[in-house]
Design an enzyme around this catalytic site. Structure first.
Site, short mmCIF file in Angstrom:
data_model
loop_
_atom_site.label_atom_id
_atom_site.label_comp_id
_atom_site.label_asym_id
_atom_site.label_seq_id
_atom_site.Cartn_x
_atom_site.Cartn_y
_atom_site.Cartn_z
N CYS A 125 0.84 -1.20 0.00
CA CYS A 125 0.00 0.00 0.00
C CYS A 125 0.88 1.26 0.00
O CYS A 125 2.05 1.21 -0.43
CB CYS A 125 -1.00 0.01 1.15
SG CYS A 125 -2.38 1.16 0.84
N ASP A 194 -4.09 1.24 9.68
CA ASP A 194 -5.28 2.09 9.83
C ASP A 194 -5.84 2.02 11.24
O ASP A 194 -6.51 2.95 11.69
CB ASP A 194 -6.37 1.67 8.84
CG ASP A 194 -6.03 2.16 7.46
OD1 ASP A 194 -5.20 1.52 6.79
OD2 ASP A 194 -6.53 3.24 7.08
C1 RUB Z 1 -4.26 3.14 3.18
C2 RUB Z 1 -3.54 2.14 4.02
C3 RUB Z 1 -2.28 2.63 4.70
C4 RUB Z 1 -2.65 3.13 6.10
C5 RUB Z 1 -1.49 3.83 6.77
O1 RUB Z 1 -5.50 2.65 2.71
O2 RUB Z 1 -3.96 1.03 4.21
O3 RUB Z 1 -1.38 1.56 4.84
O4 RUB Z 1 -3.73 4.05 6.02
O5 RUB Z 1 -1.13 4.96 6.01
P1 RUB Z 1 -6.38 3.60 1.75
P2 RUB Z 1 -0.42 6.24 6.67
O6 RUB Z 1 -5.54 3.92 0.56
O7 RUB Z 1 -7.57 2.75 1.44
O8 RUB Z 1 -6.74 4.84 2.55
O9 RUB Z 1 0.84 5.70 7.30
O10 RUB Z 1 -0.16 7.15 5.51
O11 RUB Z 1 -1.35 6.81 7.67
#
Ligand code: RUB
Length: 313
Positions: A125, A194
């Protein structure tokens, strides 16, 4: 930007990633409050509660969103006039946003300590926190390589490989189903999160749990990078994290789907990785084993069972 525009952008994933969503929500509440012209506190409170509800309904999984909204909403509990409340909201939202940026920087510093020269890191991701660790290690002069997944169906991996490419980090880009093929070449898996439950389970982009399973089998360390506002206090009471299920059209062209009446597309956006598959959670407070998640929720976020009982009295 108007509150409804921010809500739409979170819903449509123009603003995405748990940290960015949280900061956008805090900023939207601040701007919305500033634009209100209520004379009475009761009308102001009602409007703010409605605004908070609009934001909270956008995406259900990232706990950073309710945590940020609650932080801002609690800030004006004692205010007696709308002007006083607006000032409190401004200061809370600004401080949330600033400390969120600092948290990501700290996570980068702390996470980079767990990356060695020559490491090959697999990431999934597009996570600011996970990338902060990788980019910091690279800036420190460590020779690292990254394997980045595509992340079907929304292809967040594209954002990740652009960032890595721009930083000059050698990167291999693979389809999600190739993880097991490449896991033995990886020294480390780093993802974001998340939501983290009281027992240290990690909720992150769909596919993370399969990667963790493959890493576990291959004895490859799995590190999760997450700010403390991703920890979910309500899981103390056994509440489960809602897993967002997005539209079928993200996975299958509706024109094709129309000709397949017996086929149902499923599109969960996140999954849950058990704590036993996670070696370390890197937070801005330090790197902890997942079993210490309850300590973060109780001692750092200030939510014990008593606080919940008080809040719901
Ligand atoms: C984003 C996702 C990220 C976490 C952490 O999912 O799973 O790994 O949100 O991200 P989506 P961060 O694209 O569906 O929002 O470290 O940037 O908070």
């Amino acid at each position: 930007m108007l509150l409804n525009d921010t809500a739409d952008q979170i819903r449509s994933m123009e603003i995405r990633g748990a940290g960015r969503i949280a900061r956008a929500a805090a900023g939207a509440l601040r701007d919305y409050a500033a634009g209100r012209e209520d004379q009475e506190m009761s009308a102001f409170r009602r409007a703010m509660r409605e605004a908070a509800a609009v934001l909270l309904e956008t995406r259900p999984t990232a706990v950073s969103l309710p945590n940020a909204v609650q932080y801002v909403m609690r800030s004006f509990a004692e205010a007696s006039t709308p002007e006083e409340a607006k000032a409190a909201i401004r200061s809370a939202a600004d401080s949330f946003i600033l400390s969120s940026h600092h948290a990501v920087e700290w996570i980068g510093e702390i996470g980079a300590r767990h990356i060695s020269d020559g490491d090959r890191i697999l990431t999934h991701c597009n996570s600011e926190a996970a990338l902060a660790c990788i980019l910091t290690a690279h800036r420190q002069g460590k020779e690292i390589e990254v394997v980045a997944t595509e992340v079907r169906p929304r292809n967040q991996g594209l954002l990740t490989i652009r960032t890595l490419n721009d930083a000059g980090i050698r990167t291999e880009y693979i389809v999600d189903s190739a993880v097991r093929t490449f896991i033995n070449d990886a020294d480390l898996v780093i993802t974001g999160s998340d939501a983290i439950t009281v027992n240290g389970a990690v909720v992150n982009k769909i596919g993370t749990s399969q990667i963790a399973l493959a890493a576990h089998e291959a004895r490859t360390n799995m590190i999760v990078a997450a700010e403390t506002y991703k920890f979910a206090p309500r899981t103390i009471l056994g509440e489960r994290i809602a897993i967002e299920e997005r539209g079928a059209e993200e996975v299958l062209d509706p024109a094709i789907a129309a000709g397949l009446p017996n086929v149902t597309v499923r599109n969960p956006a996140f999954d849950v990785t058990p704590a036993s598959y996670v070696d370390l959670i890197v937070t801005e407070m330090g790197a902890i084993p997942p079993v210490m998640a309850c300590i973060i929720i109780r001692d750092h976020l200030g939510w014990g069972i008593e606080e919940f009982h008080k809040a719901f009295e």
